[in-house]
Design an enzyme around this catalytic site. Sequence first.
Site, PDB file in Angstrom:
ATOM      1  CG  HIS A  75      -1.575 -13.447-106.707  1.00  0.00           C
ATOM      2  ND1 HIS A  75      -0.612 -13.774-107.476  1.00  0.00           N
ATOM      3  CD2 HIS A  75      -1.398 -11.866-106.524  1.00  0.00           C
ATOM      4  CE1 HIS A  75       0.093 -12.684-107.996  1.00  0.00           C
ATOM      5  NE2 HIS A  75      -0.398 -11.646-107.518  1.00  0.00           N
ATOM      6  CG  HIS A  91       0.213  -8.012-103.852  1.00  0.00           C
ATOM      7  ND1 HIS A  91       1.464  -8.199-103.943  1.00  0.00           N
ATOM      8  CD2 HIS A  91      -0.335  -8.812-104.971  1.00  0.00           C
ATOM      9  CE1 HIS A  91       1.738  -8.730-104.788  1.00  0.00           C
ATOM     10  NE2 HIS A  91       0.789  -8.938-105.941  1.00  0.00           N
ATOM     11  CD  GLU A 119       0.166  -8.550-113.326  1.00  0.00           C
ATOM     12  OE1 GLU A 119      -0.617  -7.803-112.867  1.00  0.00           O
ATOM     13  OE2 GLU A 119       1.411  -8.741-112.779  1.00  0.00           O
ATOM     14  CG  ASP A 151      -3.006  -8.505-108.357  1.00  0.00           C
ATOM     15  OD1 ASP A 151      -2.071  -8.840-107.490  1.00  0.00           O
ATOM     16  OD2 ASP A 151      -2.636  -7.832-109.459  1.00  0.00           O
TER      17      ASP A 151
END
Length: 374
Positions: A25, A27, A216, A313
């Site tokens: 995960h 980005h 989330e 993230d």
Amino acid sequence: MVNSANEYQLPRGIDIASLPKVSLHDHLDGGVRPQTIIELADAIGFDVPESDADRLADWFLNQCDAGNLVDYLKTFDLSTAVMQTKEGLTRIAREFVEDLVLDGVVYGEIRWAPEQHLGRGLSLDETVEAVQDGIEQAIDDAERAGSSILVGQLITAMRHADRSLEIAELAVRHRDRGVVGFDIAGAEAGFPASRHRLAFDYLATEHFPVTVHAGEADGIDSINSALFDGRALRLGHGVRLAEDVTVERSDDDGIYVSLGPVAQWVKDREIALELSPSSNLQTGAIAQWGTDLVDHPFDLLYQLGFKNTINVDNRTMSGTSLTREMSLLADAFAYDLDDLEVFQQNAASAAFLPLEDREELAEVIAAGFDAARG
């Protein structure tokens, strides 16, 4: 941000940075180097809040500590602004993979939303090709330097928009050219996976793997929709799955809990949770449990047998790395090398790779951790 090298070590001087890692995960637009943002922004005449890379890095951290996902996501307006050309996308993807290699990542999935990168005339397919060019350049450079890494693209649709079927078709179109899976992301509350059922139905007919941001900024209903409507094989974050865990009693012998139906389903089917500790603190995803890392339900879920994985993230927004996230968790919950290997093996088994490749990845991780044990 952790600055001391000692904080990246386990007892006996084991260097966490040297351990093999899997990043699920991560980005692309959340991991652009601040110096690159400054240079690319200058080339297109785009104003940035800071002209010094260190100060810009601090600006991202300060802006992202808003305590909610909506304000956190506003910082992406800056990073995506410099990701509108082939050259910009290729450079950023190349540097992104270079940073993965430096972090000890041996397999990484880079997620990003092509629909957000069309502002200067690129087509959807051209954006995917530009990112793939950068990935392949970095892989080649790593091999020449004696490192090895596998990288796949996770094509993301924005959940508040209406292009998910088109983006799903884009992902499948590039499945043999670097794309390994599909995701939906963006503001979660009010935009459940059910809004994109046509896209998920199409992906199911194509036997194409899906992960969904859920749990989330919204709770169990969002997670349930990701599982039912999205057929999610993994949950992006999924931290609020802990809302479906009820503590029945606590005594000297331990804590006794019961699982709700959604939590039980996720546990029994070993659906991986893409947990991102620092980001979860920044966005307020764990606010109901506390405001410090020790309050994060990561350890509760781990002790209950859920398939936890560790993720960054957004590296730039959180000023972090997988090495740092592993170190923070080890400090908070007294994890040792065996625990950290469990999380990496969980990630390897959940990777959107063929079975044989996942088995090879598991062997690489085992060998790396065995070497660290001496």
